[in-house]
Design a protein around this motif. Structure first.
Motif, PDB file in Angstrom:
ATOM      1  N   UNK A  77      32.282  27.208  50.587  1.00  0.00           N
ATOM      2  CA  UNK A  77      31.771  25.884  50.201  1.00  0.00           C
ATOM      3  C   UNK A  77      31.968  25.673  48.713  1.00  0.00           C
ATOM      4  N   UNK A  78      31.663  26.696  47.926  1.00  0.00           N
ATOM      5  CA  UNK A  78      31.798  26.606  46.471  1.00  0.00           C
ATOM      6  C   UNK A  78      33.249  26.407  46.061  1.00  0.00           C
ATOM      7  N   UNK A  79      34.174  27.090  46.724  1.00  0.00           N
ATOM      8  CA  UNK A  79      35.591  26.939  46.383  1.00  0.00           C
ATOM      9  C   UNK A  79      36.088  25.534  46.701  1.00  0.00           C
ATOM     10  N   UNK A  80      35.494  24.880  47.684  1.00  0.00           N
ATOM     11  CA  UNK A  80      35.858  23.502  47.995  1.00  0.00           C
ATOM     12  C   UNK A  80      35.356  22.519  46.950  1.00  0.00           C
ATOM     13  N   UNK A  81      34.259  22.873  46.279  1.00  0.00           N
ATOM     14  CA  UNK A  81      33.681  21.973  45.282  1.00  0.00           C
ATOM     15  C   UNK A  81      34.174  22.269  43.869  1.00  0.00           C
ATOM     16  N   UNK A  82      34.386  23.534  43.571  1.00  0.00           N
ATOM     17  CA  UNK A  82      34.771  23.967  42.239  1.00  0.00           C
ATOM     18  C   UNK A  82      36.083  24.745  42.341  1.00  0.00           C
ATOM     19  N   UNK A  83      36.594  25.165  41.236  1.00  0.00           N
ATOM     20  CA  UNK A  83      37.827  25.965  41.241  1.00  0.00           C
ATOM     21  C   UNK A  83      37.552  27.313  41.906  1.00  0.00           C
ATOM     22  N   UNK A  84      38.550  27.924  42.540  1.00  0.00           N
ATOM     23  CA  UNK A  84      38.320  29.217  43.204  1.00  0.00           C
ATOM     24  C   UNK A  84      37.828  30.326  42.271  1.00  0.00           C
ATOM     25  N   UNK A  85      38.116  30.262  40.998  1.00  0.00           N
ATOM     26  CA  UNK A  85      37.658  31.295  40.066  1.00  0.00           C
ATOM     27  C   UNK A  85      36.281  31.026  39.490  1.00  0.00           C
ATOM     28  N   UNK A  86      35.679  29.879  39.809  1.00  0.00           N
ATOM     29  CA  UNK A  86      34.379  29.505  39.238  1.00  0.00           C
ATOM     30  C   UNK A  86      33.262  30.328  39.892  1.00  0.00           C
ATOM     31  N   UNK A  87      32.138  30.463  39.179  1.00  0.00           N
ATOM     32  CA  UNK A  87      31.000  31.155  39.796  1.00  0.00           C
ATOM     33  C   UNK A  87      30.506  30.405  41.034  1.00  0.00           C
ATOM     34  N   UNK A  88      29.706  31.079  41.824  1.00  0.00           N
ATOM     35  CA  UNK A  88      29.187  30.493  43.063  1.00  0.00           C
ATOM     36  C   UNK A  88      28.419  29.216  42.760  1.00  0.00           C
ATOM     37  N   UNK A  89      28.828  28.136  43.368  1.00  0.00           N
ATOM     38  CA  UNK A  89      28.247  26.801  43.190  1.00  0.00           C
ATOM     39  C   UNK A  89      28.195  26.375  41.718  1.00  0.00           C
ATOM     40  N   UNK A  90      29.081  26.923  40.915  1.00  0.00           N
ATOM     41  CA  UNK A  90      29.139  26.561  39.501  1.00  0.00           C
ATOM     42  C   UNK A  90      27.993  27.106  38.681  1.00  0.00           C
ATOM     43  N   UNK A  91      27.272  28.076  39.191  1.00  0.00           N
ATOM     44  CA  UNK A  91      26.100  28.616  38.513  1.00  0.00           C
ATOM     45  C   UNK A  91      26.227  30.130  38.366  1.00  0.00           C
TER      46      UNK A  91
END
Length: 124
Positions: A43-57
């Motif tokens: 879900x997080x990779x769909x919202x943020x870049x694949x290298x970003x932390x989980x849910x952007x946090x």
């Protein structure tokens, strides 16, 4: 303090029993959430870049580690030990209710942190 009505005493004991069962259920659910990190990572990779932390946090990325769930489980076992051996019988009810409230707040906080970014994301 005793109640003169047996049904009131029975209902009080039943509610405390249900609160204890709810605390156990919520505790096990709280411990199981980090082991489903892959689902939340998708879900997080769909919202943020694949290298970003989980849910952007970064905090949520840290909290969703399985080893942290094991440490939290150890803390819960320590509470159970303290409940039976260190807390007096007349204070166990309030400690059980405070434990239930703490676990419920932790569960709600993690659920909001995990699903709020997905809910606020624009529709595809």
């Amino acid at each position: 303090m005793t109640s003169s009505f047996p049904i009131t005493r029975f209902l009080g004991r039943a509610l405390f029993f249900l609160a204890r069962i709810a605390a156990i259920f919520l505790s096990l659910s709280l411990l199981a959430i980090p082991f489903n990190r892959n689902g939340f990572q998708e879900i997080s990779n769909g919202l943020y870049a694949p290298g970003a932390p989980l849910m952007g946090s970064n905090l949520l990325d840290f909290l969703m580690q399985p080893w942290l769930a094991a440490v939290l489980g150890l803390g819960m076992l320590i509470y159970v030990y303290a409940r039976f051996w260190l807390i007096s019988a007349d204070r166990r009810r309030i400690s059980d209710l405070s434990y239930l409230a703490t676990v419920a707040l932790l569960m709600m906080g993690i659920q909001v942190a995990l699903y709020l970014p997905a809910i606020q994301a624009p529709a595809l």
